[in-house]
Design a protein around this motif. Structure first.
Motif, PDB file in Angstrom:
ATOM      1  N   ARG A  44       0.934  -1.264  -0.055  1.00  0.00           N
ATOM      2  CA  ARG A  44      -0.223  -0.024   0.099  1.00  0.00           C
ATOM      3  C   ARG A  44       0.694   1.255   0.183  1.00  0.00           C
ATOM      4  O   ARG A  44       0.679   2.281  -0.567  1.00  0.00           O
ATOM      5  N   THR A  45       2.100   1.231   0.749  1.00  0.00           N
ATOM      6  CA  THR A  45       2.814   2.243   0.607  1.00  0.00           C
ATOM      7  C   THR A  45       3.540   2.682  -0.710  1.00  0.00           C
ATOM      8  O   THR A  45       3.381   3.639  -1.155  1.00  0.00           O
ATOM      9  N   LEU A  46       4.006   1.445  -1.221  1.00  0.00           N
ATOM     10  CA  LEU A  46       4.526   1.497  -2.599  1.00  0.00           C
ATOM     11  C   LEU A  46       3.417   2.045  -3.626  1.00  0.00           C
ATOM     12  O   LEU A  46       3.881   2.731  -4.517  1.00  0.00           O
ATOM     13  N   GLU A  47       2.257   1.604  -3.366  1.00  0.00           N
ATOM     14  CA  GLU A  47       1.067   2.137  -4.361  1.00  0.00           C
ATOM     15  C   GLU A  47       0.856   3.459  -4.314  1.00  0.00           C
ATOM     16  O   GLU A  47       0.785   4.362  -5.216  1.00  0.00           O
ATOM     17  N   ASP A  48       1.234   4.108  -2.828  1.00  0.00           N
ATOM     18  CA  ASP A  48       0.908   5.569  -2.693  1.00  0.00           C
ATOM     19  C   ASP A  48       1.826   6.227  -3.590  1.00  0.00           C
ATOM     20  O   ASP A  48       1.620   7.393  -3.905  1.00  0.00           O
ATOM     21  N   HIS A  49       3.004   5.684  -3.660  1.00  0.00           N
ATOM     22  CA  HIS A  49       4.108   6.399  -4.356  1.00  0.00           C
ATOM     23  C   HIS A  49       4.436   5.912  -6.160  1.00  0.00           C
ATOM     24  O   HIS A  49       5.294   6.196  -6.489  1.00  0.00           O
ATOM     25  N   GLN A  50       3.178   5.185  -6.414  1.00  0.00           N
ATOM     26  CA  GLN A  50       3.053   4.770  -7.743  1.00  0.00           C
ATOM     27  C   GLN A  50       4.380   4.029  -8.099  1.00  0.00           C
ATOM     28  O   GLN A  50       4.386   3.780  -9.459  1.00  0.00           O
ATOM     29  N   LEU A  51       4.846   3.151  -7.242  1.00  0.00           N
ATOM     30  CA  LEU A  51       6.007   2.191  -7.597  1.00  0.00           C
ATOM     31  C   LEU A  51       5.371   0.833  -7.617  1.00  0.00           C
ATOM     32  O   LEU A  51       6.092   0.030  -8.368  1.00  0.00           O
ATOM     33  N   LEU A  66       4.640  -3.843 -10.921  1.00  0.00           N
ATOM     34  CA  LEU A  66       5.350  -2.542 -10.833  1.00  0.00           C
ATOM     35  C   LEU A  66       4.341  -1.363 -11.433  1.00  0.00           C
ATOM     36  O   LEU A  66       3.759  -1.608 -12.337  1.00  0.00           O
ATOM     37  N   GLY A  67       4.644  -0.146 -10.671  1.00  0.00           N
ATOM     38  CA  GLY A  67       3.860   0.881 -11.386  1.00  0.00           C
ATOM     39  C   GLY A  67       4.617   2.032 -12.089  1.00  0.00           C
ATOM     40  O   GLY A  67       5.991   1.716 -12.184  1.00  0.00           O
TER      41      GLY A  67
END
Length: 230
Positions: free
Chosen positions: A53-60, A71-72
């Motif tokens: 969820r944290t990585l998603e917040d940063h679009q990673l 991967l984002g």
């Protein structure tokens, strides 16, 4: 804090776990459910979920409709800062390959024992094409891009037959070595010292295309990038 204390300080466990998740998603190159991500990196599901969820917040990373993660686009944004001179020289040639061959073209560099995709260009006018994300990595001895990175090195008795053939033809080929069902052709981008700075590659599915035509096009494009770096 003394220098010795800084060197002996423990690594960030949270950062390490997040990076391992990104490396796993880059390696598998297909969307993964939380349970598989957690198992693959040795984490409890709840911890993996919080990190994702944290990585998603940063679009990673990004989540599809089924709740699977890949991967984002943020990874591609970060990759644009890697070896910018090389990417600036390669991007026009990738565009030319895409226009000529109507295949996805990409640039790969070596990081230790791995081949890492740093940028890719996809065709916009083909009925279907392969998506190959920046950040994708695989062992340098596997796949056409990895073999292309090894082509300028001195031959050894342990070289794969595919690498030996690549040195004769001028380009490397592979089928299903990185992603099942996909074919790839790659050629090295040479630096002034004759070593491989990178590899240019295309990826496709069609078994009916003229591989020699593809190989010659990729070699020509890689040669132009090499010339631009001198």
């Amino acid at each position: 804090m003394a220098a010795d204390d800084e060197e002996s300080a423990p690594q960030s466990q949270t950062l390490d776990r997040g990076l391992r998740i990104l490396e796993h998603l880059a390696k598998v190159a297909t969307p993964q459910p939380i349970a598989e991500v957690a198992q693959s990196v040795g984490l409890h599901r709840s911890i993996a979920y919080r990190l994702l969820r944290t990585l998603e917040d940063h679009q990673l990373v990004e989540r599809d409709a089924g709740g699977r993660y890949a991967l984002g686009l943020g990874v591609a944004a970060l990759a644009r800062g890697v070896r910018t001179g090389l990417q600036a020289a390669a991007t026009p040639r990738l565009d030319e390959l895409v226009t000529e061959l109507r295949m996805t073209a990409f640039l790969v560099v070596r990081a230790g024992d791995e081949a890492v995709t740093v940028t890719s260009v996809e065709p916009h006018d083909s009925p279907a094409h392969v998506t190959y994300r920046p950040g994708t990595r695989h062992p340098v001895g596997r796949g056409a891009p990895g073999l292309a990175l090894l082509m300028p090195e001195p031959p050894t008795s342990g070289d794969r037959p595919e690498l030996q053939t690549a040195r004769v033809t001028g380009w490397a080929t592979s089928r299903g070595e990185v992603i099942p069902g996909l074919r790839s052709v790659a050629a090295p981008v040479l630096g002034p010292d004759g070593g491989a700075r990178a590899a240019l590659a295309v990826v496709y599915i069609d078994d009916t295309v003229d591989e020699e035509r593809i190989g010659r096009a990729v070699v020509a494009a890689a040669g132009k990038v090499s010339a631009a770096l001198r």
